[in-house]
Design an enzyme around this catalytic site. Structure first.
Site, short mmCIF file in Angstrom:
data_model
loop_
_atom_site.label_atom_id
_atom_site.label_comp_id
_atom_site.label_asym_id
_atom_site.label_seq_id
_atom_site.Cartn_x
_atom_site.Cartn_y
_atom_site.Cartn_z
N SER A 180 3.02 13.24 1.65
CA SER A 180 2.56 13.20 0.27
C SER A 180 3.43 13.98 -0.70
O SER A 180 3.51 13.64 -1.87
CB SER A 180 1.12 13.68 0.18
OG SER A 180 0.98 14.94 0.78
N HIS A 208 -0.86 7.21 1.35
CA HIS A 208 0.12 6.78 0.35
C HIS A 208 0.79 5.45 0.69
O HIS A 208 1.51 4.90 -0.13
CB HIS A 208 1.20 7.85 0.16
CG HIS A 208 0.68 9.09 -0.46
ND1 HIS A 208 0.53 9.24 -1.83
CD2 HIS A 208 0.21 10.23 0.09
CE1 HIS A 208 0.02 10.43 -2.09
NE2 HIS A 208 -0.18 11.05 -0.94
N LYS A 239 -5.90 6.22 -4.07
CA LYS A 239 -4.52 6.12 -4.53
C LYS A 239 -4.26 4.69 -5.02
O LYS A 239 -4.77 4.33 -6.07
CB LYS A 239 -3.59 6.63 -3.46
CG LYS A 239 -3.69 8.17 -3.48
CD LYS A 239 -3.32 8.93 -2.29
CE LYS A 239 -3.64 10.41 -2.54
NZ LYS A 239 -3.77 11.19 -1.33
C1 LIG Z 1 -4.52 12.34 -0.89
C2 LIG Z 1 -4.40 12.47 0.57
C3 LIG Z 1 -5.53 12.66 1.38
C4 LIG Z 1 -6.89 12.91 0.79
O1 LIG Z 1 -7.43 11.76 0.21
P1 LIG Z 1 -8.52 11.91 -0.93
O2 LIG Z 1 -9.14 10.56 -0.97
O3 LIG Z 1 -7.82 12.28 -2.18
O4 LIG Z 1 -9.48 12.97 -0.49
C5 LIG Z 1 -5.36 12.69 2.73
N1 LIG Z 1 -4.14 12.55 3.30
C6 LIG Z 1 -3.04 12.38 2.55
C7 LIG Z 1 -1.71 12.24 3.22
C8 LIG Z 1 -3.13 12.36 1.17
O5 LIG Z 1 -2.03 12.25 0.42
#
Ligand SMILES: *Cc1c(COP(=O)(O)O)cnc(C)c1O
Length: 392
Positions: A180, A208, A239
């Site tokens: 991320s 992602h 996302k």
């Molecule tokens: C954003 C993210 C999460 C968490 O997801 P949310 O729905 O925002 O709680 C978990 N793992 C990765 C790699 C992320 O980038």
């Protein structure tokens, strides 16, 4: 007991130059917005395909709120489970090519649920050093033995499995698909082969990658041409899928067990109807509007190659996440502020979000950025650098 320590801890954060303050945006998910009242083009949203502002998605959310109300009103197991939730789970399973999927309130909760439910003190988790914080927390929660391998180093992961697998009841090899904060890809083929050869379950967090990578947007596994799906695939709705919530896709048994044992599923309210409906509409658009994925890729390429040509420290890559090194934490913050003064918002990322000594700017591009938006960012990077070069 005195609560003075709270103030003292805050002061320590300030002294280290690591204090974070909330910025106030007027709009989310659009390239153009206002931050603390000032107009900017922003490169900070994870709504990669721009779907959070898509009329179909917004309409689906509005209609769901009108039909079902705003909050689910309970956990899935106790009165909060709508047919709508189940339909999205079935669609996510179809999307990922698995038997079933299970929804969580967030991706964070999904990760806590996986290792929390499946791993215990007699087990082994082998985890990439740059895995997302929710995986790190899940490892701690599981009380399993945790072995950390060097970032992206499948041979190191394999060596750790070779060394520790025998003394563990169960083993899990867990990685982000797309990292991320760095935007690079995990070597999923090599890791999967290692997991298979060493008798470990392979867990991939594709927060992602989902909707973004692969010809059909199925994620990092599709992009890298994995012949077989990882046993446990985690994703988020928050996302590319334009909503809020997380999911796990895998076998029917896996999902059934998570619904029974994952505490972050059992003891938390079901995602709101508007969110679920938004994600369903977004999921359809991932298939129906593939040009968004193409545009996203062109935008990331435009920004990345221009910055690399001007000798910015940006790694090669193919995801919409671009880390740009501009010095230490304080320098990154100052640089981000200069960019903002020039009308471009690219947030500085500092420890503890990234390891100490690796502060950076993190630019994320969207399909809905125009070429002119991207060029604005490129120019702002150059102009923000000029004072640094004069000072040198
Ligand atoms: C954003 C993210 C999460 C968490 O997801 P949310 O729905 O925002 O709680 C978990 N793992 C990765 C790699 C992320 O980038």
């Amino acid at each position: 007991m005195s609560a003075d320590f709270i103030h003292e801890e805050l002061q320590a954060i300030h002294r280290e130059g690591l204090h974070r303050r909330l910025r106030l945006f007027d709009e989310a998910g659009t390239p153009r917005t206002r931050v603390d009242g000032r107009e900017v083009v922003q490169f900070a949203s994870n709504s990669y395909l721009g779907l959070a502002r898509h009329p179909d998605v917004v309409r689906a959310a509005q209609e769901a709120a009108r039909t079902y109300g705003t909050g689910a009103g309970g956990s899935r197991l106790l009165g909060g489970g709508l047919r709508l939730h189940r339909e999205l789970e079935e669609e996510l399973a179809r999307f990922k090519g698995t038997e079933d999927a299970v929804l969580f309130g967030s991706g964070y909760q999904a990760n806590l649920g996986i290792l929390g439910a499946l791993a215990g003190p007699d087990d082994l988790v082998v985890s990439d050093e740059l895995n997302h914080a929710s995986i790190i927390d899940a490892c701690r929660l599981s009380r399993a033995r945790v072995e950390i391998y060097r970032h992206g180093d499948a041979a190191h992961a394999d060596a750790l499995l070779a060394e520790h697998r025998r003394t563990a009841r169960r083993a899990f090899l867990v990685t982000d698909g797309v990292f991320s904060m760095d935007g690079d890809l995990a070597p999923l083929r090599e890791l999967q082969a290692s997991a298979q050869g060493r008798d470990a379950l392979f867990v991939v967090d594709d927060a992602h990658g989902t909707g973004v990578l692969g010809t059909r947007g199925r994620g990092t596994a599709e992009h890298l041409g994995l012949g077989r799906a990882p046993e446990i695939q985690m994703g988020t709705l928050s996302k590319a899928l334009a909503g809020e919530g997380g999911f796990v896709a895998g076998t029917s048994d896996l999902c059934d067990l998570l619904r029974n044992r994952a505490r972050s599923f059992v003891f938390s309210t079901a995602p709101s109807p508007a969110n679920v409906a938004a994600a369903r509409a977004a999921l359809r658009l991932v298939d129906a509007e593939p040009h968004r994925r193409k545009q996203l890729h062109e935008n990331q390429k435009r920004l990345r190659s221009a910055l690399r040509e001007s000798e910015w420290s940006v790694p090669e890559g193919e995801t919409p996440i671009l880390p740009v090194s501009v010095g230490n934490g304080a320098q990154a913050l100052a640089f981000s502020q200069t960019m903002e003064d020039l009308g471009v918002y690219v947030p500085a990322i500092r420890p503890p979000t990234v390891p100490v000594g690796s502060a950076r700017l993190r630019a994320t591009v969207m399909a809905t950025h125009t070429a002119a938006d991207v060029d604005l960012a490129i120019h702002a990077f150059q102009r923000a650098r000029e004072p640094l070069e004069v000072a040198r």
